[in-house]
Design an enzyme around this catalytic site. Structure first.
Site, PDB file in Angstrom:
ATOM      1  CB  CYS A   2      -1.090   5.496   1.313  1.00 57.82           C
ATOM      2  SG  CYS A   2       0.059   5.593  -0.296  1.00 57.82           S
ATOM      3  NE  ARG A  52       3.087   9.932   4.860  1.00 63.09           N
ATOM      4  CZ  ARG A  52       4.059  10.936   5.557  1.00 63.09           C
ATOM      5  NH1 ARG A  52       3.792  12.453   5.859  1.00 63.09           N
ATOM      6  NH2 ARG A  52       5.526  10.464   5.787  1.00 63.09           N
ATOM      7  CB  ILE A  55       4.889   3.532   7.314  1.00 60.19           C
ATOM      8  CG1 ILE A  55       3.706   2.904   7.121  1.00 60.19           C
ATOM      9  CG2 ILE A  55       5.883   2.427   7.803  1.00 60.19           C
ATOM     10  CD1 ILE A  55       2.806   2.339   8.307  1.00 60.19           C
ATOM     11  CG  ASN A  78      -0.593   1.419  -1.736  1.00 63.11           C
ATOM     12  OD1 ASN A  78      -0.111   1.574  -0.773  1.00 63.11           O
ATOM     13  ND2 ASN A  78      -1.389   0.728  -2.604  1.00 63.11           N
ATOM     14  CD  GLU A  80       6.463   1.286   3.598  1.00 65.14           C
ATOM     15  OE1 GLU A  80       7.536   1.962   3.683  1.00 65.14           O
ATOM     16  OE2 GLU A  80       5.220   1.806   4.412  1.00 65.14           O
ATOM     17  CB  SER A 382       1.500 -11.797   7.118  1.00 62.28           C
ATOM     18  OG  SER A 382       1.905 -11.713   5.562  1.00 62.28           O
ATOM     19  N   GLY A 383       2.971 -14.140   7.176  1.00 64.65           N
ATOM     20  CA  GLY A 383       4.005 -15.463   6.620  1.00 64.65           C
ATOM     21  C   GLY A 383       3.232 -15.909   5.241  1.00 64.65           C
TER      22      GLY A 383
END
Length: 649
Positions: A2, A52, A55, A78, A80, A382-383
């Site tokens: 968010c 928000r 997720i 903001n 995870e 992503s890598g």
């Protein structure tokens, strides 16, 4: 995922005003908005707000600001917390009301205080108000995945995930820091803790900050002196601690890396929304996609969704390689072909979402692949991080050779000074000969480029004390003799968070897409420091152990090719479709009115560049990146300080 913002002030910013600040980041969080004001000690009000993107726990129970069950704490967050399920079990005494990771932050703080940060695994920017302590804490994750800006003025503090809410705050001064401009022109980004504005900062990665509302703050108001800064995770310190316990057996190191990476990918696949992965066909994204595909089939029996963009210009197009990797893995793959017009159409939108001057041109294709992925998923793996932690960039191979030639470079430098022939050296010899500063040894600061950046800003190199140096003059902090390792550590502190992660955050959040980077999991990063450098670079093969691991999933012939990256044809653009706009930006009367650049010199330099363009690697006169930095700055200035797009205040 968010956007958050807020303030601490004795001058109350009303709910309506705070909502307007919050809504400057609506793109970051389209699903919900929360705004609350709290009375605090010393006559202060604490305002907390969040936009928000849902997720975890899509219900209203995940709404922020979120209070602790006992009413002591208020938090906006903001990011995870990937290990929140493990923490929830450990902190089972807390009376949880939701199934989202935000509430675990509250439980962790009540158990460990600010020491909770050592237990949080993931990406985060957090603002937490503790009524009992009468203090507000700000925290940022270890490597800087999530941004957090803050500013002090008029005895108040204002913060946000982006600069836009700060600029929209009542009375924000908006004074530019001219001292950062030469470094910005040279590097193409502004590294933490600096920003483009005076008395405005980025909280550095791996840091937390406490702002107490009692004591001095109650007497004299808030200022930079009110900020109590602590570094809880330091690249150099963690590297030395972990590398002191190396995994000397190659097979064991590879197996350990596989286990850590698999665990990191598994945690990042926890979501209550559709999830996929970026797949360019290179080693890093292919390895992450391979592990995620394996886990997806084990857990759901459905293939992972993967995404790639292709270019009409074959020299830039990696999509055929990505498609072959996807076919081998069996992912549900989507490719979107784009042309030059698709990229040029996004140029004007760059300052709207990169609200600080930012000149990494790969932001444009990153936006496009994010737009593609968002049509099907809300989270993308992503890598990012593979190059910095496993020795992947071409510069690292060049450093290996340059360190061997350093003594010859010193001799050439001395001979050039004595004979006066140094100015006749080829560009490559000149770079090695000029590389004498031990604090910037791995950065190859070309005097020609540096002097151009200084002169555009109206200062000489001799005046360098008045501005930030173009490079980062602190390599001694790493205490490492090997130039490759030293530059990797430097990039982890600067280029990775300041450029790469900033780019991915803004480009993906433009479309409300959350990106997750398994290689930047704390356990993976720290384990990489235990892997001996010879397993990463064996004298010819960069990223050796990571490539070897990827080949266990994907045949080497599908992966072994020169790296292309997300580049765009800057020289062609600046001297073609963007030429008229560039000329307008470089008008002397315009630059004199700005008062930021040497108008006559900059105008002449731009005109010279437009006449000659980049001249090739041997000449050293490849100024398109420097000119692009100037172009992007002028775009940003026009958008935010020219009155056309400045956030409402």
């Amino acid at each position: 995922m968010c956007g958050i913002c807020g303030y601490i002030s004795r001058t109350v910013i009303g709910r309506e005003q705070l909502s307007r600040m919050n809504d400057t980041m609506k793109h970051r969080g389209p699903n919900d908005a929360g705004v609350e004001l709290f009375e605090a000690a010393g006559g202060y009000t604490v305002g907390l707000a969040q936009r928000r993107l849902s997720i975890q726990d899509l219900s209203p129970l995940g709404h922020q600001p979120m209070a602790s069950a006992d009413g002591r704490l208020e938090v906006v967050f903001n990011g995870e917390i990937y290990n929140f399920l493990e923490l929830k079990k450990e902190l089972s005494e807390y009376p949880y009301r939701s199934s989202c990771d935000t509430e675990v932050i509250l439980a962790a703080y009540l158990r460990w205080g600010i020491g909770m940060v050592d237990h949080l695994g993931g990406m985060f920017a957090i603002a937490l108000f503790d009524r009992q302590e009468q203090a507000v804490y700000f925290l940022r994750d270890r490597i800087g995945k999530k941004p957090l800006y803050y500013t002090f003025y008029d005895g108040s503090l204002v913060f946000g995930s982006e600069l836009k809410p700060l600029m929209a705050a009542p009375g924000f001064p908006g004074d530019l820091r001219q001292d950062v401009l030469p470094r910005y022109l040279y590097q193409g980004y502004i590294n933490a803790p600096d920003t483009i504005f005076a008395h405005t900062y980025k909280l550095e990665p791996g840091c937390w900050m406490k702002v107490a509302l009692t004591g001095a703050a109650a007497k004299s108001g808030l200022s930079e002196a009110s900020a109590e800064l602590h570094r809880y995770w330091d690249v150099a310190g963690v590297y030395h601690a972990k590398s002191a316990d190396p995994v000397e057996d190659y097979g064991e190191a590879k197996d350990g890396l596989r286990a850590e990476l698999r665990h990191a990918v598994s945690e990042r696949m926890i979501a209550d929304v559709p999830l996929g992965a970026f797949l360019s066909g290179g080693y890093d994204s292919s390895l992450v996609s391979a592990v995620a595909q394996e886990l997806a089939m084990e857990q759901t029996g459905r293939p992972l969704k993967t995404f790639c963009i292709g270019f009409d210009e074959p020299a830039y197009d990696e999509s055929p390689f990505a498609e072959k990797v996807a076919a081998h893995l069996g992912t549900d793959h989507t490719t979107m072909k784009i042309g030059e017009k698709d990229m040029l159409d996004l140029v004007e939108s760059v300052p709207r979402y990169f609200d600080e001057p930012f000149a990494d041109s790969s932001e444009i294709p990153t936006m496009l692949v994010s737009s593609l992925a968002r049509k099907q998923v809300t989270v993308a793996l992503s890598g990012d991080g593979g190059d910095e932690f496993f020795c992947g960039y071409n510069i690292y191979a060049k450093l290996h050779e340059a360190q061997r030639l350093d003594a010859l470079g010193a001799a050439a430098h001395m001979a050039g000074k004595i004979s006066g022939l140094g100015r006749h050296y080829s560009f490559r010899v000149r770079v090695i000969a000029e590389n004498r500063d031990p604090e910037t040894k791995t950065q190859f600061l070309s005097g020609n480029y540096v002097s151009r950046a200084y002169r555009m800003c109206g200062v000489s190199e001799a005046d360098g004390r008045a501005v930030l140096p173009a490079g980062y003059p602190f390599e001694s902090r790493y205490g490492v003799k090997d130039w490759q390792i030293r530059r990797m550590l430097l990039d982890m502190d600067t280029y990775l968070p300041g450029d790469i992660l900033c780019k991915v955050d803004r480009a993906s959040m433009k479309y409300a897409l959350e990106t997750r980077c398994p290689i930047l999991d704390p356990a993976v990063m720290e384990y990489s420091f235990r892997i001996p450098h010879r397993f990463k670079y064996d004298g010819k093969d960069k990223k050796h152990i990571l490539k070897d691991l990827a080949r266990d999933y994907i045949p080497g012939e599908l992966l072994d090719r020169p790296k292309k990256g997300f580049s765009v044809p800057l020289d062609k653009w600046l001297r073609g479709p963007l030429r008229t706009q560039l000329l307008d930006f470089a008008r002397e009367e315009r630059l004199r009115a700005q008062g930021l650049f040497d108008a006559a010199y900059t105008h002449a330099f731009v005109a010279q560049y437009l006449a000659t363009g980049d001249r090739g690697a041997m000449s050293g006169e490849n100024y398109s990146k420097l000119i692009w930095s100037f172009f992007v700055f002028q775009q940003w200035y026009e958008a935010y300080l020219g009155g056309s797009e400045r956030p409402e205040g």
